[in-house]
Design a protein around this motif. Sequence first.
Motif, PDB file in Angstrom:
ATOM      1  N   CYS A  62       8.195   0.966   0.305  1.00  0.00           N
ATOM      2  CA  CYS A  62       7.595   1.424  -0.950  1.00  0.00           C
ATOM      3  C   CYS A  62       6.177   1.939  -0.738  1.00  0.00           C
ATOM      4  N   CYS A  97      -3.709  -0.924  -9.797  1.00  0.00           N
ATOM      5  CA  CYS A  97      -2.397  -1.414  -9.359  1.00  0.00           C
ATOM      6  C   CYS A  97      -2.417  -2.923  -9.151  1.00  0.00           C
ATOM      7  N   CYS A 124       6.688  -0.878  -7.702  1.00  0.00           N
ATOM      8  CA  CYS A 124       6.062   0.326  -8.263  1.00  0.00           C
ATOM      9  C   CYS A 124       4.560   0.342  -7.998  1.00  0.00           C
TER      10      CYS A 124
END
Length: 424
Positions: A62, A97, A124
């Motif tokens: 990711c 984030c 994500c």
Amino acid sequence: MEDHIPLEKPDPFAALRYREFRSYLGMRFFFTFAYQMQAVIIGFHIYYLTKDPLALGLIGLCEAIPAISIALYGGYVADKTEKRGLLLKIFAGVFLCSFVMLVVTTKQMHAYVPTSYIVPIMYCMIFGIGIARGFFSPATFSLMAQIVPKKLYPNSSTWNSSSWQMASILGPAAGGLIYAFYGITVTYIIIITFIAIALVCIFFLKPHPPTFIPKESIVKSLTEGVQFVFKSKMMLGAMSLDLFSVFFGGAVALLPVFAHDILKVGSEGLGFMRAAASSGAVITMLVMTRFSPMNRPWRNLLIAVTGFGTSIICYGLSKNFYLTLLFLFMEGAFDSISVIIRSTIMQLLTPDEMRGRVSAVNSMFIGSSNEIGAFESGLTAKLMRTVPAVVFGGSMTILIAGITYLKTKGLIKLSLQEINEQKV
């Protein structure tokens, strides 16, 4: 009778005498401290929720996908943009984030966010951090070359790597211990605090105007950076060697499995295992401020990668916690030699106006090989089981070093001065 003039001893603190470089190190240290804390608790928390080693590999994937995808453009932006402002934007994105991960992992949010949603949301946010990383490496690489003289590149590279490794010692240990005693929420609050401190350090840097003003299309500018790397035999060789060795030797991603299932030492032990490799690295780097590995850099690079692979194999086979710490310490020591040699070669061979783009290519080769290697380790652990996967990775690393030696024998005897003069 000839007069013998004593040679001036190298100053191991030469780069640190520049105030802006000290601010730069502070920024790198506090950001890396927070990043490494976060890496430990993300891995342990996701494995705690999923009990799946492949889920650990997906963490790396990711982050690697956006970092690789945007790296070349990130290098182009770093070359043509004022560095301090760019770093402020990057750190603000990482802060956001991390804040989202803090919120979704709190106990109070369990009533609003189902457990099955927590891991996808974390993935994500890791993806978002990967985007920021695509800009971060080129920006910091090109900035460091502007704040110290060229003759101090080897010394500044050593201190830069030492700062990173010191944070990598303290960050994982702090992350594991704080997570074990106080939980994930308190740990994330501390992570966000250190990211904020890193942001403050950026304000102590001077604005540095871009060294590159594009006069052609973005595609041509990016192509120039790629072509420069592929024309330099030593730079391409160093990047390729590190890419494949870290890809196959990325077994550190499986440390949560060793800590939880094999050695049964919990998150506290995981923190110390992560810190052991960094301890070996930073101690070795501090020694190398006095004893440089650059007398025969290519030879020393191959020896270091071979030692790195051997240490990975031993760590995979160990069933004793303290022996595992020793082997991880050795893995970090060998890796640090590789890092210093490679970064010094890059600084010396790269023109000022092309540093961002060359660093972007390096990031595509190396910066994300850790994450892709983590995915490879998670996948092979799923297919082969954990211990065989680690041994396989270490064996492939040694094989890559052997093949590289056979193909680059002509570089073995070159000194650092010869490399700089020949631009090989």
